[in-house]
Design an enzyme around this catalytic site. Structure first.
Site, PDB file in Angstrom:
ATOM      1  N   LYS A  48      35.478  35.939  39.507  1.00 45.27           N
ATOM      2  CA  LYS A  48      36.565  36.423  40.340  1.00 45.27           C
ATOM      3  C   LYS A  48      36.072  37.396  41.401  1.00 45.27           C
ATOM      4  CE  LYS A  48      39.673  36.418  36.350  1.00 45.27           C
ATOM      5  NZ  LYS A  48      40.414  37.314  35.422  1.00 45.27           N
ATOM      6  N   GLY A  49      34.900  37.963  41.151  1.00 47.60           N
ATOM      7  CA  GLY A  49      34.441  39.117  41.929  1.00 47.60           C
ATOM      8  C   GLY A  49      34.359  38.920  43.428  1.00 47.60           C
ATOM      9  N   GLU A 105      28.706  35.999  46.703  1.00 48.34           N
ATOM     10  CA  GLU A 105      28.809  36.904  45.553  1.00 48.34           C
ATOM     11  C   GLU A 105      29.303  38.281  45.994  1.00 48.34           C
ATOM     12  OE1 GLU A 105      28.974  37.151  42.572  1.00 48.34           O
ATOM     13  OE2 GLU A 105      27.350  36.277  41.428  1.00 48.34           O
ATOM     14  N   ASP A 106      29.892  39.000  45.058  1.00 49.61           N
ATOM     15  CA  ASP A 106      30.198  40.403  45.319  1.00 49.61           C
ATOM     16  C   ASP A 106      28.967  41.268  45.069  1.00 49.61           C
ATOM     17  OD1 ASP A 106      30.364  39.736  42.639  1.00 49.61           O
ATOM     18  OD2 ASP A 106      31.941  41.178  42.180  1.00 49.61           O
ATOM     19  N   ASP A 109      23.094  41.599  40.226  1.00 52.37           N
ATOM     20  CA  ASP A 109      22.726  42.615  39.241  1.00 52.37           C
ATOM     21  C   ASP A 109      21.391  42.188  38.610  1.00 52.37           C
ATOM     22  OD1 ASP A 109      22.937  44.694  37.461  1.00 52.37           O
ATOM     23  OD2 ASP A 109      24.830  44.082  36.589  1.00 52.37           O
ATOM     24  N   LYS A 137      22.032  45.355  43.590  1.00 44.83           N
ATOM     25  CA  LYS A 137      21.497  46.454  42.768  1.00 44.83           C
ATOM     26  C   LYS A 137      20.105  46.052  42.306  1.00 44.83           C
ATOM     27  CE  LYS A 137      25.320  48.640  40.225  1.00 44.83           C
ATOM     28  NZ  LYS A 137      25.973  48.686  38.898  1.00 44.83           N
ATOM     29  N   PHE A 158      28.344  52.960  38.554  1.00 43.01           N
ATOM     30  CA  PHE A 158      29.458  52.164  38.030  1.00 43.01           C
ATOM     31  C   PHE A 158      30.475  51.965  39.152  1.00 43.01           C
ATOM     32  CE2 PHE A 158      31.220  51.311  33.609  1.00 43.01           C
ATOM     33  CZ  PHE A 158      32.002  50.264  34.072  1.00 43.01           C
ATOM     34  N   VAL A 159      30.318  50.881  39.899  1.00 42.35           N
ATOM     35  CA  VAL A 159      31.179  50.687  41.072  1.00 42.35           C
ATOM     36  C   VAL A 159      32.268  49.654  40.820  1.00 42.35           C
ATOM     37  CG1 VAL A 159      29.550  51.441  42.837  1.00 42.35           C
ATOM     38  CG2 VAL A 159      29.501  49.062  42.067  1.00 42.35           C
ATOM     39  N   ASP A 165      35.364  44.644  39.310  1.00 39.12           N
ATOM     40  CA  ASP A 165      36.321  45.153  38.322  1.00 39.12           C
ATOM     41  C   ASP A 165      35.676  46.064  37.285  1.00 39.12           C
ATOM     42  OD1 ASP A 165      34.858  43.035  36.937  1.00 39.12           O
ATOM     43  OD2 ASP A 165      36.391  43.220  35.382  1.00 39.12           O
ATOM     44  N   ARG A 171      40.017  45.548  41.089  1.00 40.12           N
ATOM     45  CA  ARG A 171      39.517  44.570  42.074  1.00 40.12           C
ATOM     46  C   ARG A 171      40.230  44.734  43.415  1.00 40.12           C
ATOM     47  NH1 ARG A 171      36.437  40.722  39.179  1.00 40.12           N
ATOM     48  NH2 ARG A 171      37.208  40.207  37.114  1.00 40.12           N
TER      49      ARG A 171
HETATM   50  C1  PRP Z   1      29.514  39.686  37.974  1.00 39.24           C
HETATM   51  C2  PRP Z   1      29.344  39.555  39.470  1.00 39.24           C
HETATM   52  C3  PRP Z   1      28.321  38.474  39.602  1.00 39.24           C
HETATM   53  C4  PRP Z   1      27.466  38.650  38.370  1.00 39.24           C
HETATM   54  C5  PRP Z   1      26.195  39.339  38.759  1.00 39.24           C
HETATM   55  O1  PRP Z   1      30.419  38.723  37.549  1.00 39.24           O
HETATM   56  O2  PRP Z   1      30.551  39.206  40.085  1.00 39.24           O
HETATM   57  O3  PRP Z   1      28.893  37.196  39.588  1.00 39.24           O
HETATM   58  O4  PRP Z   1      28.212  39.449  37.450  1.00 39.24           O
HETATM   59  O5  PRP Z   1      25.407  39.562  37.635  1.00 39.24           O
HETATM   60  P1  PRP Z   1      23.936  39.029  37.425  1.00 39.24           P
HETATM   61  O6  PRP Z   1      23.170  39.201  38.688  1.00 39.24           O
HETATM   62  O7  PRP Z   1      23.466  39.934  36.307  1.00 39.24           O
HETATM   63  O8  PRP Z   1      23.998  37.603  36.978  1.00 39.24           O
HETATM   64  P2  PRP Z   1      31.170  38.759  36.150  1.00 39.24           P
HETATM   65  O9  PRP Z   1      30.446  37.864  35.200  1.00 39.24           O
HETATM   66  O10 PRP Z   1      31.375  40.183  35.723  1.00 39.24           O
HETATM   67  O11 PRP Z   1      32.565  38.057  36.480  1.00 39.24           O
HETATM   68  P3  PRP Z   1      33.702  38.434  37.553  1.00 39.24           P
HETATM   69  O12 PRP Z   1      33.145  38.067  38.909  1.00 39.24           O
HETATM   70  O13 PRP Z   1      34.851  37.566  37.154  1.00 39.24           O
HETATM   71  O14 PRP Z   1      34.000  39.915  37.445  1.00 39.24           O
END
Ligand code: PRP
Length: 192
Positions: A48-49, A105-106, A109, A137, A158-159, A165, A171
């Site tokens: 969803k991000g 992507e948002d 990580d 990050k 923690f953003v 979210d 969000r």
């Molecule tokens: C988060 C974010 C990326 C992913 C990044 O999604 O939106 O899609 O994690 O992490 P990574 O680089 O460690 O793979 P999340 O799984 O939290 O789902 P969301 O987008 O629905 O919040």
């Protein structure tokens, strides 16, 4: 009375104006890079991000573009890159032969999600696949990965906001902010 979500933010890290400038800059780069391609350009919004950032980015793309939605979850341990990617919702378009894909992507990580998704789209036989992320990050990276289009690097804070979210909330904040530790410390105490 419902609380005001802005009250849970310690400080704004990236303002609305800065997010907008990021979207414009990355869209400009995309406009330049894909100007000569005759293939269909498809943005893949990762739910969803990335809903808000995809919407902001596409406003500044000045050529025909399709939008697809995808929801995945990615698991892995250590430096394992070939771990599991679970596709919960797949794109609707099936004809992918003559397509340039940009996965939006948002945040990047660990790097696992985009590493695995890039491989998945290559397997699907797309002509090209690139990645575009509002935030990065790098200090959290587990697998080596660099988005092709990167908004800005941030420290390991923690953003939330602009799609990101905490426990499915925040969000809808129009900026990226640092969550007050009291918010998640309270939740940990309540075991939620
Ligand atoms: C988060 C974010 C990326 C992913 C990044 O999604 O939106 O899609 O994690 O992490 P990574 O680089 O460690 O793979 P999340 O799984 O939290 O789902 P969301 O987008 O629905 O919040």
């Amino acid at each position: 009375m419902r609380k005001n979500i802005h009250d849970d933010i310690e400080r704004i890290l990236i303002s609305e104006e800065e997010v907008d400038a990021i979207a414009r800059r990355l869209a400009d780069q995309i406009n330049r890079d894909y100007a000569d391609s005759s293939r269909d350009l498809v943005l893949v919004c990762l739910l969803k991000g990335s809903i808000m950032f995809t919407a902001q980015l596409m406003r500044y793309i000045n050529m025909p573009v399709e939008v697809e939605f995808m929801k995945v979850s990615s698991y892995g341990s250590g430096t394992q890159t070939s771990g599991i990617i679970n596709v919960q919702l797949d794109i609707k378009r099936t004809d992918l032969g003559n397509v340039d894909v940009i996965i939006v992507e948002d945040i990047v990580d660990s790097g696992r999600t985009l590493t695995k998704l890039m491989a998945l789209f290559k397997e699907k036989g797309v002509s090209s696949v690139k990645t575009c992320s509002m935030l990065d990050k790098p200090s959290r990276r587990v697998v080596e990965f660099k988005p092709d289009y990167c908004g800005t690097e941030i420290p390991d804070l923690f953003v939330v906001g602009f799609g990101l979210d905490y426990a499915e909330r925040y969000r809808n904040l129009p900026y990226v902010g640092v969550l007050k530790p009291a918010v998640y410390e309270k939740a940990v105490k309540r075991n939620i």
